[in-house]
Design an enzyme around this catalytic site. Structure first.
Site, PDB file in Angstrom:
ATOM      1  N   GLY A   9       0.840  -1.183   0.000  1.00 38.84           N
ATOM      2  CA  GLY A   9       0.000   0.000   0.000  1.00 38.84           C
ATOM      3  C   GLY A   9       0.879   1.239   0.000  1.00 38.84           C
ATOM      4  N   GLN A  62       2.976   9.942   1.657  1.00 42.68           N
ATOM      5  CA  GLN A  62       4.273   9.242   1.625  1.00 42.68           C
ATOM      6  C   GLN A  62       5.107   9.619   0.407  1.00 42.68           C
ATOM      7  OE1 GLN A  62       2.418   5.166   2.383  1.00 42.68           O
ATOM      8  NE2 GLN A  62       4.340   5.028   3.504  1.00 42.68           N
ATOM      9  N   CYS A 121       5.958  -0.203   7.457  1.00 40.24           N
ATOM     10  CA  CYS A 121       5.588   0.971   6.682  1.00 40.24           C
ATOM     11  C   CYS A 121       6.793   1.437   5.877  1.00 40.24           C
ATOM     12  CB  CYS A 121       5.121   2.080   7.628  1.00 40.24           C
ATOM     13  SG  CYS A 121       4.613   3.580   6.775  1.00 40.24           S
ATOM     14  N   LEU A 122       6.586   1.750   4.595  1.00 40.49           N
ATOM     15  CA  LEU A 122       7.695   2.182   3.733  1.00 40.49           C
ATOM     16  C   LEU A 122       8.350   3.461   4.258  1.00 40.49           C
ATOM     17  CD1 LEU A 122       6.110   1.547   0.202  1.00 40.49           C
ATOM     18  CD2 LEU A 122       7.882   0.169   1.331  1.00 40.49           C
ATOM     19  N   HIS A 173      -4.498   0.819   7.480  1.00 40.23           N
ATOM     20  CA  HIS A 173      -3.136   1.371   7.603  1.00 40.23           C
ATOM     21  C   HIS A 173      -2.972   2.573   6.663  1.00 40.23           C
ATOM     22  CE1 HIS A 173       1.402   0.962   8.055  1.00 40.23           C
ATOM     23  NE2 HIS A 173       1.284   1.728   6.984  1.00 40.23           N
ATOM     24  N   GLU A 174      -3.426   2.417   5.417  1.00 38.65           N
ATOM     25  CA  GLU A 174      -3.286   3.505   4.436  1.00 38.65           C
ATOM     26  C   GLU A 174      -4.218   4.667   4.766  1.00 38.65           C
ATOM     27  OE1 GLU A 174      -0.724   3.364   2.638  1.00 38.65           O
ATOM     28  OE2 GLU A 174      -0.390   1.260   3.119  1.00 38.65           O
ATOM     29  N   HIS A 179      -2.731   7.009   7.120  1.00 37.30           N
ATOM     30  CA  HIS A 179      -1.769   7.937   6.512  1.00 37.30           C
ATOM     31  C   HIS A 179      -2.444   9.236   6.058  1.00 37.30           C
ATOM     32  CE1 HIS A 179       2.125   6.006   6.452  1.00 37.30           C
ATOM     33  NE2 HIS A 179       1.646   4.893   5.932  1.00 37.30           N
TER      34      HIS A 179
HETATM   35 NI    NI Z   1       2.582   3.024   5.899  1.00 33.99          NI
END
Ligand code: NI
Length: 192
Positions: free
Chosen positions: A45, A50, A106-107, A148-149, A152
């Protein structure tokens, strides 16, 4: 085009993102870049903040998680084989079901993974790329990735759910990430 991923510590990751209008400039290209960036960094995701945009867009692909499971593992989830979808102007309608733990990463916060509790089922309102409205209910791993997304675009991160002690234990690592003292195999930008 692969976009650099914003690391922990950047203010954009703490911003409540804005809805966009259908005339948002080069929306199709931006979404294409988000997919490319997500897959290039082996993410499941990716949310607009991000990649440094404070707008309510995220892309997700839970089929990647199921692809790595055997048949028995898949059976324990109601949402196999997962979905691949873009969510624009998403707003949470309802959380249901019991909370369950899943090991998240998480990236934007590389090399940190923690078990996080979230609800089993989410109902979310959003528009698709043609700005057609939808209200849909998701569960299992798919709901997990969506939540999760979704966090963000609300300026929240998975580490916010950790107990104070756990949070203190990773404080140094988080500081290092914000300074770029972390090695990753994808492009990132660091706030400090
Ligand atoms: Ni994340």
């Amino acid at each position: 085009m692969i976009l650099p991923i914003v690391a922990y510590g950047a203010p954009v990751l703490r911003t409540v993102c804005k809805d966009i209008q259908p005339d948002y400039p080069q929306l199709g290209k931006f979404i294409e870049d988000m997919w490319e960036t997500m897959y290039a960094s082996s993410g499941v995701g990716l949310a607009a903040p991000q990649v440094n945009k404070d707008i309510r867009i995220f892309v997700m692909d839970s089929t990647q998680i199921f692809a790595g499971m055997n048949e028995d593992e898949k059976k324990s989830y109601t949402d196999a084989p997962g979905i691949k979808q873009v969510f624009i102007n998403a707003h949470l309608e309802e959380l249901e079901g019991k909370e369950w733990a899943y090991n998240e990463g998480c990236l934007s916060i590389p090399k940190i993974r923690e078990d996080i509790y979230r609800n089993e089922t989410v109902t979310i309102r959003y528009v698709d790329e043609q700005f057609q409205p939808h209200t849909q209910t998701f569960s299992g791993i798919t709901a997990r990735v969506i939540l999760h997304e979704y966090d963000h675009i609300e300026g929240k991160l998975f580490i916010d759910y950790l107990k104070p002690l756990k949070r203190r234990l990773i404080k140094g690592k988080l500081e290092d990430i914000s300074k770029g003292k972390v090695s990753v195999d994808y492009k990132m930008t660091f706030p400090r």
